[in-house]
Motif scaffolding. Structure first.
Motif, mmCIF file in Angstrom:
data_model
loop_
_atom_site.group_PDB
_atom_site.id
_atom_site.type_symbol
_atom_site.label_atom_id
_atom_site.label_comp_id
_atom_site.label_asym_id
_atom_site.label_seq_id
_atom_site.Cartn_x
_atom_site.Cartn_y
_atom_site.Cartn_z
ATOM 1 N N UNK A 1 0.858 -1.189 0.000
ATOM 2 C CA UNK A 1 0.000 0.000 0.000
ATOM 3 C C UNK A 1 0.890 1.232 0.000
ATOM 4 N N UNK A 2 0.644 2.128 -0.939
ATOM 5 C CA UNK A 2 1.394 3.381 -1.017
ATOM 6 C C UNK A 2 0.434 4.530 -1.261
ATOM 7 N N UNK A 3 0.881 5.747 -0.973
ATOM 8 C CA UNK A 3 0.122 6.947 -1.318
ATOM 9 C C UNK A 3 1.091 8.124 -1.381
ATOM 10 N N UNK A 4 0.676 9.183 -2.046
ATOM 11 C CA UNK A 4 1.464 10.410 -2.089
ATOM 12 C C UNK A 4 1.258 11.119 -0.757
ATOM 13 N N UNK A 5 2.343 11.376 -0.039
ATOM 14 C CA UNK A 5 2.258 12.040 1.256
ATOM 15 C C UNK A 5 2.198 13.544 1.130
ATOM 16 N N UNK A 6 3.180 14.113 0.416
ATOM 17 C CA UNK A 6 3.278 15.562 0.278
ATOM 18 C C UNK A 6 3.576 15.933 -1.168
ATOM 19 N N UNK A 7 3.053 17.073 -1.573
ATOM 20 C CA UNK A 7 3.407 17.699 -2.841
ATOM 21 C C UNK A 7 3.953 19.068 -2.477
ATOM 22 N N UNK A 8 5.127 19.391 -2.973
ATOM 23 C CA UNK A 8 5.790 20.642 -2.630
ATOM 24 C C UNK A 8 5.386 21.752 -3.594
ATOM 25 N N UNK A 9 5.020 22.895 -3.040
ATOM 26 C CA UNK A 9 4.681 24.074 -3.836
ATOM 27 C C UNK A 9 5.633 25.193 -3.430
ATOM 28 N N UNK A 10 6.374 25.717 -4.409
ATOM 29 C CA UNK A 10 7.288 26.830 -4.144
ATOM 30 C C UNK A 10 6.507 28.100 -3.859
ATOM 31 N N UNK A 11 6.927 28.830 -2.810
ATOM 32 C CA UNK A 11 6.266 30.079 -2.426
ATOM 33 C C UNK A 11 7.309 31.160 -2.172
ATOM 34 N N UNK A 12 6.864 32.434 -2.247
ATOM 35 C CA UNK A 12 7.733 33.573 -1.933
ATOM 36 C C UNK A 12 7.907 33.743 -0.438
ATOM 37 N N UNK A 13 6.789 33.528 0.282
ATOM 38 C CA UNK A 13 6.762 33.837 1.706
ATOM 39 C C UNK A 13 5.791 32.869 2.389
ATOM 40 N N UNK A 14 6.226 32.283 3.478
ATOM 41 C CA UNK A 14 5.373 31.318 4.184
ATOM 42 C C UNK A 14 4.048 31.925 4.625
#
Length: 130
Positions: A2-15
């Motif tokens: 069993x697998x799943x995508x945990x996180x997808x990274x999105x680039x941002x300027x400021x948190x």
């Protein structure tokens, strides 16, 4: 297995700017915000009802990363936000200033419209046909 995508990274300027947008405009929840030192944070957000997949807000740290903010996929739709009520979310997002790039349309797979986030990343708001 069993697998799943945990996180997808999105680039941002400021948190904080990104957190505010996703929470206030899209109704996402802040899952985690941990200070890692030296201006770096581990920030996870998720849409309501999401159980496994999270978005990691990653602050651009180099000029190369900065130039890819809002264009991580070369102009294609980047993320697909599934909903159980397209029209509810479409109208709520529009009322909060979310910019849709097209009118909603019905396709064989469901009702869909493309919107852009504060950085220009393209998303599908999608209610699948069951």
């Amino acid at each position: 297995m069993r697998q799943h995508i945990g996180y997808v990274s999105v680039l941002v300027r400021d948190y904080d700017e990104a957190i505010a947008y996703f929470i206030e405009r899209l109704g996402f929840g802040l899952v985690e915000d941990t200070n890692l030192g030296n201006g770096k944070r581990w920030v996870l957000i998720a849409p309501p009802g999401s159980v496994e997949t999270r978005i990691l807000l990653a602050k651009a740290a180099t000029p190369n990363q900065t130039q890819h903010i809002g264009n991580q996929t070369g102009g294609r739709v980047f993320l697909f936000l599934h909903t159980d009520d397209f029209w509810r979310d479409y109208e709520a997002y529009r009322s909060k200033g979310v910019l849709f790039r097209e009118e909603p349309r019905v396709e064989p797979y469901g009702t869909v419209a493309v919107f852009v986030d504060l950085y220009g990343n393209r998303w599908d708001l999608l209610q699948l046909t069951r």
